[in-house]
Design a protein around this motif. Structure first.
Motif, PDB file in Angstrom:
ATOM      1  N   VAL A  24       0.883  -1.050   0.176  1.00  0.00           N
ATOM      2  CA  VAL A  24      -0.065   0.042  -0.049  1.00  0.00           C
ATOM      3  C   VAL A  24       1.137   1.066  -0.040  1.00  0.00           C
ATOM      4  O   VAL A  24       0.403   2.858  -0.266  1.00  0.00           O
ATOM      5  CB  VAL A  24      -1.021   0.068   1.164  1.00  0.00           C
ATOM      6  N   THR A  25       1.963   1.391   1.205  1.00  0.00           N
ATOM      7  CA  THR A  25       3.044   2.481   0.608  1.00  0.00           C
ATOM      8  C   THR A  25       3.931   1.944   0.567  1.00  0.00           C
ATOM      9  O   THR A  25       4.962   3.159   0.260  1.00  0.00           O
ATOM     10  CB  THR A  25       2.773   3.017   2.506  1.00  0.00           C
ATOM     11  N   ALA A  26       4.276   0.869  -0.777  1.00  0.00           N
ATOM     12  CA  ALA A  26       5.414   0.625  -0.920  1.00  0.00           C
ATOM     13  C   ALA A  26       5.950   1.935  -2.106  1.00  0.00           C
ATOM     14  O   ALA A  26       7.349   2.598  -2.009  1.00  0.00           O
ATOM     15  CB  ALA A  26       5.314  -0.851  -1.386  1.00  0.00           C
ATOM     16  N   ARG A  27       5.433   1.766  -2.748  1.00  0.00           N
ATOM     17  CA  ARG A  27       5.704   3.311  -4.089  1.00  0.00           C
ATOM     18  C   ARG A  27       4.813   3.888  -3.874  1.00  0.00           C
ATOM     19  O   ARG A  27       4.801   5.336  -4.736  1.00  0.00           O
ATOM     20  CB  ARG A  27       5.685   2.599  -5.598  1.00  0.00           C
ATOM     21  N   ARG A  28       3.817   4.794  -2.864  1.00  0.00           N
ATOM     22  CA  ARG A  28       3.179   5.750  -2.444  1.00  0.00           C
ATOM     23  C   ARG A  28       3.688   6.448  -1.758  1.00  0.00           C
ATOM     24  O   ARG A  28       3.081   6.494  -0.383  1.00  0.00           O
ATOM     25  CB  ARG A  28       1.806   5.638  -2.092  1.00  0.00           C
ATOM     26  N   SER A  29       5.030   7.412  -1.572  1.00  0.00           N
ATOM     27  CA  SER A  29       5.460   7.944  -0.630  1.00  0.00           C
ATOM     28  C   SER A  29       4.250   9.079  -0.353  1.00  0.00           C
ATOM     29  O   SER A  29       5.069   9.765   0.491  1.00  0.00           O
ATOM     30  CB  SER A  29       6.718   9.044  -0.523  1.00  0.00           C
ATOM     31  N   MET A  30       3.579   9.730  -0.836  1.00  0.00           N
ATOM     32  CA  MET A  30       2.613  10.560  -0.684  1.00  0.00           C
ATOM     33  C   MET A  30       1.571  10.174   0.192  1.00  0.00           C
ATOM     34  O   MET A  30       1.348  11.216   0.601  1.00  0.00           O
ATOM     35  CB  MET A  30       2.272  11.517  -2.440  1.00  0.00           C
ATOM     36  N   LEU A  31       1.268  10.097   0.002  1.00  0.00           N
ATOM     37  CA  LEU A  31       0.126   8.806   0.965  1.00  0.00           C
ATOM     38  C   LEU A  31       0.664   8.508   2.532  1.00  0.00           C
ATOM     39  O   LEU A  31       0.048   8.925   3.546  1.00  0.00           O
ATOM     40  CB  LEU A  31       0.007   7.802   0.633  1.00  0.00           C
ATOM     41  N   LEU A  32       1.696   8.076   2.444  1.00  0.00           N
ATOM     42  CA  LEU A  32       3.105   7.910   3.575  1.00  0.00           C
ATOM     43  C   LEU A  32       2.344  10.049   4.322  1.00  0.00           C
ATOM     44  O   LEU A  32       3.039   9.994   5.495  1.00  0.00           O
ATOM     45  CB  LEU A  32       3.692   7.549   3.731  1.00  0.00           C
ATOM     46  N   ALA A  33       3.565  10.692   3.567  1.00  0.00           N
ATOM     47  CA  ALA A  33       3.568  11.667   3.815  1.00  0.00           C
ATOM     48  C   ALA A  33       1.738  12.512   4.350  1.00  0.00           C
ATOM     49  O   ALA A  33       1.901  13.292   4.849  1.00  0.00           O
ATOM     50  CB  ALA A  33       4.157  13.140   3.075  1.00  0.00           C
ATOM     51  N   ALA A  34       1.083  12.248   3.502  1.00  0.00           N
ATOM     52  CA  ALA A  34      -0.526  12.636   3.972  1.00  0.00           C
ATOM     53  C   ALA A  34      -1.120  12.112   5.211  1.00  0.00           C
ATOM     54  O   ALA A  34      -1.038  12.789   6.246  1.00  0.00           O
ATOM     55  CB  ALA A  34      -1.135  12.627   2.634  1.00  0.00           C
ATOM     56  N   VAL A  35      -0.162  11.005   5.786  1.00  0.00           N
ATOM     57  CA  VAL A  35      -0.653  10.305   7.166  1.00  0.00           C
ATOM     58  C   VAL A  35       0.519  11.117   7.739  1.00  0.00           C
ATOM     59  O   VAL A  35      -0.297  11.786   8.942  1.00  0.00           O
ATOM     60  CB  VAL A  35      -0.099   8.775   6.838  1.00  0.00           C
TER      61      VAL A  35
END
Length: 109
Positions: A24-35
């Motif tokens: 889920v967060t492997a290639r989605r650094s923007m999702l991790l930054a939003a969290v």
């Protein structure tokens, strides 16, 4: 109290993603930054009404660590990504739940 509950849910979700669904967060650094931003803002809002502020100060530092992971894009190091997400999620959830539950009695006994 509501921002602390939000941080508990976000922390548990982060632990779930780190352990059971790392893609889920492997290639989605923007999702991790939003969290990380949501965690930071919720901790900042919650510290105004808490009895002790150190729990949410710690949560703000942990959210900054998560944002740093997202900015540095550490996908090449899956073990580091796992441990950062797992540790941040666990600590944020525990500290936020502690801030929700710990309400000392105002009257002396």
């Amino acid at each position: 109290m509501i921002p602390n509950v939000l941080n508990v849910v976000l922390g548990l979700a982060l632990v779930y993603v780190a352990v059971l669904a790392p893609w889920v967060t492997a290639r989605r650094s923007m999702l991790l930054a939003a969290v990380a931003v949501i965690m930071f803002v919720a901790a900042w809002l919650a510290r105004r009404s808490d009895y002790h502020r150190w729990q949410n100060n710690t949560n703000m530092v942990l959210a900054a660590l998560l944002a740093l992971q997202a900015v540095l894009r550490l996908e090449q190091f899956p073990l580091a990504v796992f441990w950062i997400q797992f540790s941040v999620g666990t600590l944020v959830a525990v500290l936020a739940l502690w801030a929700v539950v710990y309400r000392p009695d105002a009257s002396p006994t």
